[in-house]
Design an enzyme around this catalytic site. Sequence first.
Site, PDB file in Angstrom:
ATOM      1  N   ASP A   6      -7.748  -1.804  11.214  1.00 47.92           N
ATOM      2  CA  ASP A   6      -8.704  -2.897  11.097  1.00 47.92           C
ATOM      3  C   ASP A   6      -8.616  -3.564   9.733  1.00 47.92           C
ATOM      4  O   ASP A   6      -8.856  -4.765   9.601  1.00 47.92           O
ATOM      5  CB  ASP A   6     -10.134  -2.400  11.367  1.00 47.92           C
ATOM      6  N   ARG A   7      -8.264  -2.795   8.710  1.00 49.96           N
ATOM      7  CA  ARG A   7      -8.102  -3.378   7.372  1.00 49.96           C
ATOM      8  C   ARG A   7      -6.907  -4.327   7.337  1.00 49.96           C
ATOM      9  O   ARG A   7      -6.974  -5.422   6.757  1.00 49.96           O
ATOM     10  CB  ARG A   7      -7.939  -2.274   6.331  1.00 49.96           C
TER      11      ARG A   7
ATOM     12  N   TYR B 289       0.856  -1.192   0.000  1.00 48.87           N
ATOM     13  CA  TYR B 289       0.000   0.000   0.000  1.00 48.87           C
ATOM     14  C   TYR B 289       0.890   1.238   0.000  1.00 48.87           C
ATOM     15  O   TYR B 289       1.856   1.325   0.760  1.00 48.87           O
ATOM     16  CB  TYR B 289      -0.866  -0.022   1.259  1.00 48.87           C
TER      17      TYR B 289
END
Length: 229
Positions: A83-84, A74
Amino acid sequence: MKIGYFKESNLIEHTNLASSDIEAMKSFFEKKNIKNIILSSTAVVMPEIEDFLIQNYNYTRLKTETPVPIENIYRTPKTLGKDRVAGVIGAKVLYPKKDCLVIDAGTCITYDFINAKNIYLGGNIAPGISLRLRAMDEFTAALPLVSKQQPDTNKGYSTETAIRAGAVWGTAYEIMGFIQQLDQQTETLTILLTGGDAKLLDKLIDRETIVNPYLVLIGLNKILEYNVE
């Protein structure tokens, strides 16, 4: 607070508490033989909570620089929701050799893809069902706020049912569109649904999906084990 108590890799017990209820949190912990704790939050954590954890346990706070057992490409990792990250790691705990799409259906819906080689490739963020219903009420002059529930039709026969079908079925069609796109790019796509609207959407999606409300907790436990080791 969503709390999960694990023995090794097995979720033994879980509970939800008010984020400010420190005494209830302590009471839950005191009944367990806890050595290691990980905390993840996208909001501000009360200093009293973190002080208690630091003083009593082998404590890890999930941050951007925390080591994790996946490769993350990313481009803006500091803005990536914790949380992802935990969700895709939870998916790989359960399906280590699969390409996994994790759909977390809450206030917002996040779509996160991690391939069979353990590389997190990113995903998408979209409004959740409740957010869509609220937006139609708040940003129009005439549309009412309707309740969130499974529509009895995919074609509304009144303003209320048209709003509900548009929001709920629109979300389901969006999800199926993302799935179809990834199906063309992968051979072993496994789809996992989590979050508050997972069960509702699972009934509407024309594709085999796996509903697991504890996916983020499972991922956090794996990150904790990785750091303890």
